[in-house]
Design a protein around this motif. Structure first.
Motif, PDB file in Angstrom:
ATOM      1  N   MET A 113      -8.512  31.760  -6.252  1.00 28.80           N
ATOM      2  CA  MET A 113      -9.198  30.756  -7.476  1.00 28.80           C
ATOM      3  C   MET A 113      -8.282  30.778  -9.024  1.00 28.80           C
ATOM      4  N   LEU A 114      -7.310  32.172  -8.385  1.00 36.57           N
ATOM      5  CA  LEU A 114      -6.637  32.374  -9.903  1.00 36.57           C
ATOM      6  C   LEU A 114      -5.225  31.821  -9.856  1.00 36.57           C
ATOM      7  N   VAL A 115      -4.957  31.625  -8.931  1.00 30.63           N
ATOM      8  CA  VAL A 115      -4.134  30.463  -7.789  1.00 30.63           C
ATOM      9  C   VAL A 115      -4.416  29.645  -8.291  1.00 30.63           C
ATOM     10  N   LEU A 116      -5.300  29.055  -8.159  1.00 31.68           N
ATOM     11  CA  LEU A 116      -5.839  27.857  -8.787  1.00 31.68           C
ATOM     12  C   LEU A 116      -5.945  27.222 -10.411  1.00 31.68           C
ATOM     13  N   VAL A 117      -6.474  28.261 -11.071  1.00 29.31           N
ATOM     14  CA  VAL A 117      -6.668  28.381 -12.523  1.00 29.31           C
ATOM     15  C   VAL A 117      -5.360  28.381 -13.591  1.00 29.31           C
ATOM     16  N   LEU A 118      -4.456  29.065 -12.428  1.00 34.16           N
ATOM     17  CA  LEU A 118      -3.011  30.159 -12.771  1.00 34.16           C
ATOM     18  C   LEU A 118      -1.692  28.766 -13.233  1.00 34.16           C
ATOM     19  N   ALA A 119      -1.816  28.098 -11.653  1.00 33.60           N
ATOM     20  CA  ALA A 119      -0.676  27.013 -11.466  1.00 33.60           C
ATOM     21  C   ALA A 119      -0.216  26.633 -12.142  1.00 33.60           C
ATOM     22  N   ASP A 120       0.933  25.752 -11.765  1.00 32.35           N
ATOM     23  CA  ASP A 120       1.308  25.157 -13.995  1.00 32.35           C
ATOM     24  C   ASP A 120       1.495  23.953 -13.393  1.00 32.35           C
ATOM     25  N   ASN A 121       1.586  23.584 -11.773  1.00 28.17           N
ATOM     26  CA  ASN A 121       1.165  22.214 -11.054  1.00 28.17           C
ATOM     27  C   ASN A 121      -0.324  22.128  -9.690  1.00 28.17           C
ATOM     28  N   LEU A 122       0.184  21.008  -9.839  1.00 24.76           N
ATOM     29  CA  LEU A 122      -0.882  20.206  -9.174  1.00 24.76           C
ATOM     30  C   LEU A 122      -0.729  20.806  -7.193  1.00 24.76           C
ATOM     31  N   ALA A 123       0.673  21.202  -6.799  1.00 16.94           N
ATOM     32  CA  ALA A 123       0.804  21.329  -5.715  1.00 16.94           C
ATOM     33  C   ALA A 123       0.135  22.530  -5.473  1.00 16.94           C
ATOM     34  N   LEU A 124       0.718  23.791  -6.343  1.00 22.85           N
ATOM     35  CA  LEU A 124      -0.179  24.642  -6.095  1.00 22.85           C
ATOM     36  C   LEU A 124      -1.373  25.086  -6.473  1.00 22.85           C
ATOM     37  N   LEU A 125      -2.088  24.553  -7.234  1.00 23.14           N
ATOM     38  CA  LEU A 125      -3.502  23.870  -7.593  1.00 23.14           C
ATOM     39  C   LEU A 125      -4.041  23.572  -6.113  1.00 23.14           C
ATOM     40  N   PHE A 126      -3.428  23.221  -6.029  1.00 22.68           N
ATOM     41  CA  PHE A 126      -4.012  22.249  -4.164  1.00 22.68           C
ATOM     42  C   PHE A 126      -4.610  23.278  -3.304  1.00 22.68           C
ATOM     43  N   LEU A 127      -3.282  24.303  -3.546  1.00 22.86           N
ATOM     44  CA  LEU A 127      -3.485  25.556  -2.690  1.00 22.86           C
ATOM     45  C   LEU A 127      -4.325  26.471  -2.515  1.00 22.86           C
TER      46      LEU A 127
ATOM     47  N   PHE B  87      -1.173  11.969  -4.664  1.00 13.99           N
ATOM     48  CA  PHE B  87       0.102  11.055  -4.232  1.00 13.99           C
ATOM     49  C   PHE B  87       0.128  10.033  -5.528  1.00 13.99           C
ATOM     50  N   LEU B  88      -0.618   9.729  -5.947  1.00 14.94           N
ATOM     51  CA  LEU B  88      -0.538   8.794  -6.931  1.00 14.94           C
ATOM     52  C   LEU B  88      -0.560   8.749  -8.388  1.00 14.94           C
ATOM     53  N   LEU B  89      -0.066  10.450  -9.088  1.00 15.28           N
ATOM     54  CA  LEU B  89       0.316  11.243 -10.105  1.00 15.28           C
ATOM     55  C   LEU B  89       1.498  11.257  -9.771  1.00 15.28           C
ATOM     56  N   TYR B  90       2.344  11.679  -8.540  1.00 13.39           N
ATOM     57  CA  TYR B  90       4.128  11.573  -8.446  1.00 13.39           C
ATOM     58  C   TYR B  90       4.263  10.727  -7.824  1.00 13.39           C
ATOM     59  N   GLN B  91       3.607   9.397  -7.798  1.00 10.34           N
ATOM     60  CA  GLN B  91       4.196   8.172  -7.713  1.00 10.34           C
ATOM     61  C   GLN B  91       4.485   7.702  -8.873  1.00 10.34           C
ATOM     62  N   GLN B  92       3.627   7.847  -9.868  1.00 10.57           N
ATOM     63  CA  GLN B  92       4.074   7.432 -11.311  1.00 10.57           C
ATOM     64  C   GLN B  92       4.592   8.576 -11.778  1.00 10.57           C
ATOM     65  N   PHE B  93       4.694   9.200 -12.287  1.00  8.31           N
ATOM     66  CA  PHE B  93       4.784  10.878 -13.509  1.00  8.31           C
ATOM     67  C   PHE B  93       6.882  11.163 -12.451  1.00  8.31           C
ATOM     68  N   GLY B  94       6.999  11.106 -10.805  1.00 12.26           N
ATOM     69  CA  GLY B  94       7.637  11.496 -10.479  1.00 12.26           C
ATOM     70  C   GLY B  94       7.793  13.152 -10.490  1.00 12.26           C
ATOM     71  N   THR B  95       6.892  13.624 -10.721  1.00 17.04           N
ATOM     72  CA  THR B  95       6.281  15.618 -10.350  1.00 17.04           C
ATOM     73  C   THR B  95       4.919  15.864 -10.739  1.00 17.04           C
ATOM     74  N   LEU B  96       4.418  16.648 -10.077  1.00 14.24           N
ATOM     75  CA  LEU B  96       3.169  17.158 -10.246  1.00 14.24           C
ATOM     76  C   LEU B  96       2.818  18.430 -11.655  1.00 14.24           C
ATOM     77  N   HIS B  97       4.328  18.430 -12.039  1.00 10.83           N
ATOM     78  CA  HIS B  97       3.812  19.332 -13.232  1.00 10.83           C
ATOM     79  C   HIS B  97       2.586  18.650 -14.094  1.00 10.83           C
ATOM     80  N   ILE B  98       1.999  20.197 -14.548  1.00  7.17           N
ATOM     81  CA  ILE B  98       0.498  19.962 -15.005  1.00  7.17           C
ATOM     82  C   ILE B  98       0.944  18.821 -16.414  1.00  7.17           C
ATOM     83  N   GLN B  99       1.560  19.905 -16.976  1.00  9.90           N
ATOM     84  CA  GLN B  99       2.109  19.726 -18.560  1.00  9.90           C
ATOM     85  C   GLN B  99       2.936  18.737 -18.528  1.00  9.90           C
ATOM     86  N   THR B 100       2.975  18.570 -17.905  1.00  8.27           N
ATOM     87  CA  THR B 100       4.344  16.498 -17.975  1.00  8.27           C
ATOM     88  C   THR B 100       3.909  15.685 -17.851  1.00  8.27           C
ATOM     89  N   ILE B 101       1.991  15.549 -16.645  1.00  6.95           N
ATOM     90  CA  ILE B 101       1.294  15.000 -16.863  1.00  6.95           C
ATOM     91  C   ILE B 101       0.383  14.893 -18.450  1.00  6.95           C
TER      92      ILE B 101
END
Length: 631
Positions: free
Chosen positions: A127-141, A186-200
């Motif tokens: 749960m800590l990994v989920l809330v502290l992740a700065d990207n959605l890939a790590l959040l998904f882990l 997948f949709l977010l990466y296709q549209q933004f080219g990244t899964l970095h949360i702050q960028t999105i």
């Protein structure tokens, strides 16, 4: 702030040590490792939080290493600390630590003590990994990690097959939501080219400008993923069945970790949802329907933990109503308040269950306020916070803020839908007061039906005492600091114009009055007219209504007909591999032909001559037929 990674590392180390030691460790050693690791995590969370607030930064990112790099897609193992993640980290480690302390007392004598704490530590780390992740890939882990741990903990008492099925159900239903979340990624990466949360979050307005359909489907997929974790209709059926796990598990899942993940995700990616107003409305409607369905279901449950489970589902509905009304801060503060009083209620129910020799049926209890007065006081405060009793409980400050914000959103946006949702929320508050009073009255008053023994131990009363205080108006003082934290994290406040303040306050007062009327109705039904209630429940209409509510409007039966049975039929039909069997037709034909021709090898000259004559006749008939057709 450089110690931030230790908040995740300590529970992971605890998990590894407990997993290696397993049954070789004594209960005391397992408790020291399991509780101590989360205690150290909470300590370093406080240190990191104080350092972060003192630094004046709005965002701090700690880069640990690059996870992988595939054609420029290189998500990092990076931990991000801002106001929102600090709030979540404090809630997870703080409330989680108290639950761990209580669990060290509750689980004494159970088989698999060290195994239990290994899963518990991994749950907190995920749960800590989920809330502290700065990207959605790590959040998904982390997202999948809490799903795995919920499966392991719900099915902890695996010797009972029904517990295993409940764990499988929770794992399967939440995986449905996870598929939608993956599609969103997948949709977010296709549209933004990244899964970095702050960028999105920062560029969502630019990327989705003129692309309403993309914004709509991305936001919808994100919400459906959140709905699975946070048990919102139509993916809510797993939550009540998850009560078969140990009571501290229920407290951890329902109060501080798993079910809050969906609310966190929607708030973290709020700009994506704001580009799809229809999805925001759908979120509010889903939350409203869920809180109403769960409220009715809680009215007739007999298992003390299932009543609290449905109340969790209902309170999550309020949080999503707030998110859909763009009152993110109100929803998040209610999530924090809910963590306090729901942990208090679940741990208190665990104390009741132990005092009553593992009995969970409330109708087999009664008269417990004399035997365990401290637990009774905890239940009164926790139940009061759940029912939002005014001024003295933290639930009053958080729930009324949601209802006021929903009403204000309807007024300011000129959307009648939100006015309707406000009244649904008020109706939910009315139901909450009734079933909360029913629970407390039946368990703690009346005639004693199960002999209860007194319970003792500092690891039992210390966490309850802290949660008791936080569930009172004392917890309400956290509202302003939390608002400041969330504002610094760019989570917008819901601002009410001065000219609308009077109407909003009237709406909040109305909600309080309706909740108090619900309390009075509960007193009338279960104190003065309980005989009439039982008589009504025995009529054909009453029995049918109880059956419907007891089964939460039959979603399980519906899914069994629509999904489970067709799947089992499909599995039965294709379990024997019909494609493979189809290809077996060819060798079967060859084998049959071989058998037939072999049977003709008799050695009889007469049969051979007859066969040759028959063949000649057939050939002549074919030749004649061909000539006739040719002419």
């Amino acid at each position: 702030m450089n110690f931030l990674f230790l908040t995740v590392l300590f529970p992971l180390i605890g998990f590894i040590l407990l997993s290696i030691g397993r049954d070789k460790l004594s209960e005391n050693t397992a408790a020291i490792i399991g509780v101590g690791s989360v205690g150290l995590s909470a300590l370093f969370a406080v240190i990191a939080g104080i350092s972060f607030v003192g630094s004046g930064q709005s965002v701090f990112v700690q880069h640990l290493w690059t996870w992988f790099d595939v054609n420029g897609f290189a998500p990092g193992i990076n931990l991000q600390l801002d106001g929102l993640s600090l709030l979540m980290m404090g809630m997870i480690t703080g409330v989680g630590f108290l639950i761990h302390i209580f669990a060290s007392w509750y689980m004494r004598g159970d088989e698999g003590y060290a195994r239990f704490f290994s899963y518990f530590n991994l749950f907190v780390a995920s749960m800590l990994v989920l809330v502290l992740a700065d990207n959605l890939a790590l959040l998904f882990l982390g997202w999948e990690g809490v799903g795995l741990c919920s499966y392991l903990l719900i099915g902890f008492y695996y010797a009972n097959p029904s517990n295993g099925w409940a764990a499988i159900k929770a794992f399967t239903v939440t995986r449905v939501g996870d598929v939608f979340l993956l599609i969103a990624l997948f949709l977010l990466y296709q549209q933004f080219g990244t899964l970095h949360i702050q960028t999105i979050v920062t560029h969502a307005y630019d990327v989705y400008a003129g692309q309403h359909n993309l914004a709509f489907w991305t936001a919808l997929m994100l919400f459906l993923g959140a709905a699975g974790k946070s048990a919102q209709i139509p993916l809510q059926t797993w939550l009540a069945d998850a009560m078969v796990g140990p009571t501290p598990v229920s407290a951890l899942i329902h109060a501080a970790t798993m079910v809050t993940a969906g609310v966190y995700l929607t708030c973290r990616t709020h700009t994506v949802f704001e580009m799809a107003p229809e999805v925001l409305q759908f979120i509010s409607v889903t939350g409203a329907v869920t809180l109403l369905v769960a409220g009715f279901a809680a009215l007739v449950q007999t298992d003390i933990k299932r009543i609290l489970a449905y109340s969790t589902m209902s309170q999550l509905g309020y949080m999503f109503m707030a998110v859909g009304a763009e009152a993110y801060q109100a929803g998040l503060f209610h999530m924090l308040a809910h963590a306090f009083f729901k942990a208090l209620l679940f741990l208190s129910s665990g104390a009741v269950i132990l005092a009553c020799h593992h009995e969970q049926n409330i109708f087999k209890m009664g008269g417990l306020w004399k035997k365990i007065p401290f637990v009774f006081a905890c239940f009164v405060i926790g139940g009061g916070a759940l029912a939002a009793i005014p001024f003295i409980t933290v639930g009053f400050f958080s729930k009324d803020a949601i209802l006021g914000a929903v009403y204000a959103h309807g007024m300011l946006s000129n959307l009648p839908l939100y006015n309707t949702l406000y009244w649904v929320g008020v109706a939910g508050a009315f139901l909450t007061s009734i079933y909360t009073f029913r629970l407390i009255w039946i368990v703690f008053f009346g005639k004693e039906k199960t002999h209860a023994h007194a319970i003792h131990g500092v690891t039992y009363w210390a966490p309850l005492s802290i949660l008791f205080v936080l569930s009172t108006f004392v917890g309400g003082f956290l509202k302003t600091p939390v608002a400041n934290l969330l504002t610094s994290a760019s989570i917008p406040q819901f601002l009410i114009p001065e000219q609308a303040e009077s109407a909003i306050h009237s709406a909040e007062h109305t909600a309080v009055i309706i909740a108090l009327i619900g309390l009075a109705v509960g007193v009338g039904l279960f104190v003065f007219a309980y005989g009439a209630v039982k008589s009504f429940a025995k009529t054909w209409f009453g029995a049918g209504l109880v059956h419907i509510l007891e089964n939460a409007f039959g979603f399980d039966a519906l899914y069994n007909i629509v999904f489970v049975k067709p799947y089992l039929l499909f599995a039965k039909l294709f379990g024997c591999d019909p494609v493979d069997r189809l290809w077996l037709v060819l060798p079967a034909i060859v084998k049959a032909g071989s058998g037939f021709t072999s049977s003709r090898q008799t050695g009889s000259l007469r049969e051979y001559a007859s066969s040759m004559s028959f063949g000649v006749v057939v050939l002549l008939i074919i030749l004649i037929a061909v000539q006739i057709v040719g002419k």
